[in-house]
Scaffold this active site. Sequence first.
Site, mmCIF file in Angstrom:
data_model
loop_
_atom_site.group_PDB
_atom_site.id
_atom_site.type_symbol
_atom_site.label_atom_id
_atom_site.label_comp_id
_atom_site.label_asym_id
_atom_site.label_seq_id
_atom_site.Cartn_x
_atom_site.Cartn_y
_atom_site.Cartn_z
ATOM 1 N N GLY A 235 0.830 -1.199 0.000
ATOM 2 C CA GLY A 235 0.000 0.000 0.000
ATOM 3 C C GLY A 235 0.861 1.244 0.000
ATOM 4 O O GLY A 235 2.008 1.221 -0.464
ATOM 5 N N SER A 236 0.311 2.309 0.550
ATOM 6 C CA SER A 236 1.016 3.589 0.503
ATOM 7 C C SER A 236 2.159 3.625 1.520
ATOM 8 O O SER A 236 2.176 2.879 2.502
ATOM 9 C CB SER A 236 0.046 4.724 0.816
ATOM 10 N N GLY A 240 2.591 2.210 5.444
ATOM 11 C CA GLY A 240 3.767 1.459 5.889
ATOM 12 C C GLY A 240 4.448 2.116 7.076
ATOM 13 O O GLY A 240 4.948 1.448 7.982
ATOM 14 N N GLU A 257 5.738 -3.411 1.024
ATOM 15 C CA GLU A 257 5.846 -3.104 -0.408
ATOM 16 C C GLU A 257 5.006 -1.847 -0.598
ATOM 17 O O GLU A 257 3.782 -1.915 -0.720
ATOM 18 C CB GLU A 257 5.311 -4.302 -1.199
HETATM 19 C C1 UN1 Z 1 1.540 -3.506 -7.607
HETATM 20 O O1 UN1 Z 1 1.239 -2.569 -8.346
HETATM 21 O O2 UN1 Z 1 1.305 -3.466 -6.379
HETATM 22 O O3 UN1 Z 1 5.188 -5.517 -11.874
HETATM 23 C C2 UN1 Z 1 2.112 -4.778 -8.094
HETATM 24 C C3 UN1 Z 1 3.981 -5.259 -11.988
HETATM 25 C C4 UN1 Z 1 3.014 -6.297 -11.499
HETATM 26 C C5 UN1 Z 1 2.769 -6.161 -10.036
HETATM 27 C C6 UN1 Z 1 2.462 -4.778 -9.560
HETATM 28 N N1 UN1 Z 1 3.541 -7.590 -11.778
HETATM 29 O O4 UN1 Z 1 3.569 -4.225 -12.481
#
Ligand code: UN1
Length: 500
Positions: A235-236, A240, A257
Amino acid sequence: MSTDELRERALASLHRIGAAVPEGTGLHARSPITGENLFALRATTAEETERAIGEAAEAFRTWRTTPAPVRGELVRTLGDLLRAHKSDLADLITIEAGKIRSEALGEVQEMIDICDFAVGLSRQLYGRTIASERPGHRLAETWHPLGVVGVVSAFNFPAAVWSWNTAIALVCGDAVVWKPSELTPLVSLAASHLLDRALEQTGAPRELHRLLLGGRETGELLVDDPRVSLVSATGSTRMGREIGPRVAARFGRVLLELGGNNATVVAPSADLDLALQGIVFAAAGTAGQRCTTLRRLIVHRDIADQLVERLAAAYGRLPIGDPFDEGTLVGPLITGTAADAMATALERAQAEGGKIVAGGRRVGTNSGAYVEPAIVRMPKQTGVVREETFAPILYVLTYDTFEQAVALQNDVPQGLSSSIFTRDQQEAERFLAADGSDCGIANVNIGTSGAEIGGAFGGEKETGGGRESGSDAWRAYMRRATNTINYSSALALAQNVSFL
Ligand code: UN1
């Protein structure tokens, strides 16, 4: 498509998958296609959340000793069900996240791929044997299941991000409690139900996976629960920043992430046709709502005017509208708030000296938030450029030397994805070197988005540092034990210490 048609289509997909809609209060399923609500849903209560985590913790106790290849069977079955219901799940992704058909199908393909990967992994959870310094001793490391994994996911990859975490966690011997975005409850009900079916078919404990439907408070209960060993959150950066310290305070583990502010460098030697295609998909695809979306273009001064002109022409031809319509390439933004944020960022960019050279207007007649992807030439990397606005805005900066290009690429707080278009091998390698791109993902002659599942996915700095999906990302979902085994009859101490 009208809201009534969307409702019908959603029900038909859910029906084929076998998932029920828990009607009630507390949450709405809605579609960004019309901006209207589809169903009123019952949110998970605090007591139910508490119970769900307890059940998952209990299921973990038996799952952790189930042989890993047997655990792989569960994930293989999930992969089979995803293949069978690829189109149904893709429909729900289009309905709730607004993705065009090909991208929605691509998201489900990503889920199938990670299941295949995880099945293979279930026979490859390797530890090392290490040379001991003592005679008659062996050193080894063993990877054990970790516990309950709390998965917090975002609206933009409402199913794939869950599957990266869940497929890997399950073969690693963990249980999963999932708190999806409250914007995509139907996708989560469908994905979760497919896993329920796989659990039932393989005889695994049903409680290995629990779904929590709710907002922030539900997420907080999950994040703060000491029975949750790992919180994997997408998320944002703001989210996080809150989750990280809360989990750390109870010595739990996090895998973050978060935001990206991804850049592509276009060198004078670049194949501009290739660059053009790569840039348009990465910047305007998914309506700019991937964490890997291209947000900054760093172009050599000699080719900047030419490239921007061609990009602006390509942007002018992008079909924007209902993602169910054949030919649409740009669907809606998730909410009106997202469109407002885009408008605000464009105003700020202009105030900071930027010039809009393509798009940027709101379009469409219903209450869906449709926007024209925008290109903005900036005199330098100003405040607004250094922030992630989750909308299709591509800021263009120019450079003179390769060192300047790399410095611009790295001079933002985020560190997820980056790429360079060049035919100069030295330049390409320098971009990938230790003093090149500082991102978790660095590509050559391809855009910033659309990573394959086989690699580890994630980024540095404010992106949070976590790695999900392929390569050895599985290690985050297990605990490592170091074993010293003495098979001699003498007690030798390490470091030649003598005692007694
Ligand atoms: C995301 O936007 O959280 O590499 C994941 C990519 C995708 C996954 C994105 N396979 O754009």
